[in-house]
Design an enzyme around this catalytic site. Structure first.
Site, mmCIF file in Angstrom:
data_model
loop_
_atom_site.group_PDB
_atom_site.id
_atom_site.type_symbol
_atom_site.label_atom_id
_atom_site.label_comp_id
_atom_site.label_asym_id
_atom_site.label_seq_id
_atom_site.Cartn_x
_atom_site.Cartn_y
_atom_site.Cartn_z
ATOM 1 N N GLY A 51 0.765 -1.245 0.000
ATOM 2 C CA GLY A 51 0.000 0.000 0.000
ATOM 3 C C GLY A 51 0.791 1.287 0.000
ATOM 4 O O GLY A 51 0.200 2.364 -0.077
ATOM 5 N N GLU A 84 3.933 -6.657 1.430
ATOM 6 C CA GLU A 84 3.347 -7.017 0.134
ATOM 7 C C GLU A 84 3.219 -5.803 -0.779
ATOM 8 O O GLU A 84 2.171 -5.592 -1.381
ATOM 9 C CB GLU A 84 1.958 -7.625 0.356
ATOM 10 C CG GLU A 84 1.953 -8.858 1.223
ATOM 11 C CD GLU A 84 0.549 -9.269 1.647
ATOM 12 O OE1 GLU A 84 -0.431 -8.637 1.206
ATOM 13 O OE2 GLU A 84 0.449 -10.217 2.443
ATOM 14 N N GLY A 97 3.371 -3.561 -3.963
ATOM 15 C CA GLY A 97 3.367 -3.753 -5.408
ATOM 16 C C GLY A 97 3.702 -2.434 -6.073
ATOM 17 O O GLY A 97 4.753 -2.256 -6.687
ATOM 18 N N ARG A 98 2.807 -1.451 -5.893
ATOM 19 C CA ARG A 98 2.973 -0.157 -6.559
ATOM 20 C C ARG A 98 4.314 0.492 -6.251
ATOM 21 O O ARG A 98 4.984 0.986 -7.140
ATOM 22 C CB ARG A 98 1.847 0.783 -6.120
ATOM 23 C CG ARG A 98 1.829 2.088 -6.882
ATOM 24 C CD ARG A 98 0.858 3.084 -6.248
ATOM 25 N NE ARG A 98 -0.378 2.491 -5.865
ATOM 26 C CZ ARG A 98 -1.504 2.532 -6.576
ATOM 27 N NH1 ARG A 98 -1.517 3.150 -7.725
ATOM 28 N NH2 ARG A 98 -2.602 1.954 -6.136
ATOM 29 N N TYR A 151 -9.995 5.491 -12.137
ATOM 30 C CA TYR A 151 -9.846 6.084 -10.792
ATOM 31 C C TYR A 151 -9.654 7.598 -10.851
ATOM 32 O O TYR A 151 -9.239 8.194 -9.856
ATOM 33 C CB TYR A 151 -8.618 5.510 -10.080
ATOM 34 C CG TYR A 151 -8.464 4.014 -10.110
ATOM 35 C CD1 TYR A 151 -9.356 3.187 -9.444
ATOM 36 C CD2 TYR A 151 -7.391 3.425 -10.777
ATOM 37 C CE1 TYR A 151 -9.186 1.809 -9.453
ATOM 38 C CE2 TYR A 151 -7.219 2.048 -10.785
ATOM 39 C CZ TYR A 151 -8.128 1.257 -10.133
ATOM 40 O OH TYR A 151 -7.948 -0.102 -10.142
ATOM 41 N N CYS A 161 -13.578 4.800 -28.880
ATOM 42 C CA CYS A 161 -14.857 5.476 -29.123
ATOM 43 C C CYS A 161 -15.706 5.615 -27.860
ATOM 44 O O CYS A 161 -16.801 5.052 -27.771
ATOM 45 C CB CYS A 161 -15.612 4.726 -30.204
ATOM 46 S SG CYS A 161 -14.635 4.683 -31.706
ATOM 47 N N TYR A 216 0.112 -1.374 -12.256
ATOM 48 C CA TYR A 216 -1.303 -1.399 -12.657
ATOM 49 C C TYR A 216 -1.514 -0.703 -14.004
ATOM 50 O O TYR A 216 -2.541 -0.086 -14.237
ATOM 51 C CB TYR A 216 -2.185 -0.779 -11.557
ATOM 52 C CG TYR A 216 -1.968 -1.423 -10.200
ATOM 53 C CD1 TYR A 216 -2.392 -2.732 -9.966
ATOM 54 C CD2 TYR A 216 -1.317 -0.747 -9.171
ATOM 55 C CE1 TYR A 216 -2.178 -3.339 -8.740
ATOM 56 C CE2 TYR A 216 -1.096 -1.346 -7.939
ATOM 57 C CZ TYR A 216 -1.525 -2.644 -7.733
ATOM 58 O OH TYR A 216 -1.310 -3.254 -6.517
#
Ligand code: LLP
Length: 434
Positions: free
Chosen positions: A238, A288, A290-291, A331, A358, A387
């Protein structure tokens, strides 16, 4: 800090001119810096010095097998969430033994695959899941290592779609019911209780919610250690990254210029706040992230198709679209957009930066101030390593973008652009329509 910078007028990743990558492999193309990933890994490790800490890289952020291999070589395990991700770890030539398996709906087949590959632990999100894992482990004649994900009911102050630690999220077992869940787990013959887990959300920009959550769960972890002999506490991922000022934040000078009370979250401040709370537990600490590991390690290269000057509005139409990078559409997230060739003699331009898909949602930025760029020129979406490709789709029958990994002055294609034939390979017209 990261390794994207202008050398003269040209944007480079490490020592590689990004225009050369675009020329060779076309656009849209994701480009990643191996050095930035390594730097992020080492900084996190140093920030947590004093703990027995292990990174289980949240591979959902970017699961290209080259990147998995890079993190495995550095000593990371993985936080994985599907049978497909287990198979990716194996395809990368890495080990599942130091990986954890998260997610609210693991299937029997996925559980069996994880057990056969000696997963370090399952992070269990509900009581019915305990029963299912026990059942599959029984059939295989093994004991399944588990930890329960507790939901500490902490507000992570992040986007609603990526907050996970509130009691109204689908994740984990509320802290007040967790003791009963562990008692239930202890009664299953084929489960071995190994740890406890939490994860409160993604893109956190302050350490306060992490501290609040650790303070809530640490006493419970100590109880579990005394009662069941657990060996680890996973505090989830996080840690947020910088999206605005993304390019400048690659330089030390930018950090030096930030007022102390406005500094973005860093692994150093994260560690300084959490190590004193975690160390007394005497448990192994899993992380954990990721980002944080990959977000600022990647950019998405794109080419300008047209500059369309409208009534009171300009549109910069580029060849990347929401199928390649969905975060802004999904987001309302911000990605800095920079030209590959910087030219101070150019006029300024304010434009909506849009893709060719489109629907109006295919918009990366509204009224964004930019250097004027025209047809055929190249731009980069910054901080797109997490992501980005991982959430891409084939919407509008656009093939998946190419991916390239840079290390020093070398670069290599780590994922070829998807062809039309690959897109439709599984499709067919049924006999009754012929
Ligand atoms: N652990 C668990 C159990 C998670 O659910 C997640 C992310 C992580 C770790 C890694 O979180 P990170 O360190 O990357 O923040 N697609 C969204 C982010 C979704 C995050 C989902 N869970 C985005 O593009 O912002």
């Amino acid at each position: 800090m990261h390794h994207f910078h202008y050398s003269g007028s040209d944007l480079h990743c490490e020592s590689v001119d990004l225009a050369a990558v675009a020329k060779l492999y076309g656009t849209p193309t994701y480009v990643y810096s191996a050095a930035t990933m390594e730097d992020n890994f080492r900084r996190l490790q140093r920030g947590l010095a004093g703990l027995d800490a292990q990174l289980c890289y949240a591979m959902k952020a970017n699961s290209n097998i080259a990147i998995l291999r890079h993190f495995a070589n550095l000593g990371a395990g993985f936080d994985l969430v599907s049978g497909g991700e287990i198979r990716r770890v194996l395809a990368a030539g890495a080990d599942v033994k130091s990986s954890v398996f998260a997610g609210v709906g693991k299937t029997e087949d996925e559980i069996a695959l994880a057990l056969k590959n000696e997963i370090f632990a399952f992070h269990v999100e509900s009581e019915p899941e305990l029963a299912r894992i026990n059942h599959v482990a029984g059939k295989l004649g093994v004991k399944a290592p588990i930890a329960i994900r507790v939901n500490p009911d902490v507000d992570a102050h992040t986007h609603a779609k990526i907050t996970t630690g509130k009691s109204d999220n689908k994740f984990g077992i509320p802290l007040k019911h967790a003791a009963a869940a562990y008692e239930a787990a202890a009664k299953y013959p084929n489960l071995a209780i190994k740890g406890v887990q939490m994860h409160i959300g993604s893109q956190l920009t302050s350490v306060t919610p992490f501290v609040e959550a650790v303070e809530k769960v640490a006493p419970f972890a100590a109880e579990l250690k005394a009662k069941y002999g657990i060996t680890y506490f996973s505090i989830g991922g996080g840690m947020g990254i910088i999206y605005k000022d993304s390019l400048a934040s690659g330089q030390q000078a930018w950090w030096d210029a930030q007022p102390a009370d406005k500094r973005p979250l860093t692994p150093e401040t994260y560690g300084a706040a959490l190590v004193p709370l975690l160390k007394p537990l005497g448990l192994k600490i899993l992380l954990e992230h990721g980002r944080f590991m990959v977000g600022n390690s990647g950019v998405l290269l794109s080419r300008v198709e047209h500059l369309k000057r409208g009534a009171g509005k300009n549109f910069l139409i580029v060849d990347a679209a929401m199928n390649d990078l969905v975060r802004p559409a999904m987001y309302e997230s911000y990605h800095e957009i920079v030209p590959l060739r910087r030219d101070s003699s150019r006029r300024a331009l304010t434009a909506d930066v849009v893709g060719p898909i489109c629907e109006s949602g295919d918009c990366f930025a509204k009224d964004r101030p930019l250097q004027e760029v025209g047809e055929g020129e190249l731009i980069a979406f910054m901080s797109a390593g997490a992501y980005g490709y991982a959430m891409a789709s084939r919407y509008n029958t656009r093939g998946m973008a190419a991916e390239v990994l840079v290390k020093g002055s070398s670069f290599e294609l780590i994922n070829a652009r998807e062809s039309f034939e690959q897109i439709i390979a599984g499709e067919k017209v049924p006999a009754f329509l012929k």
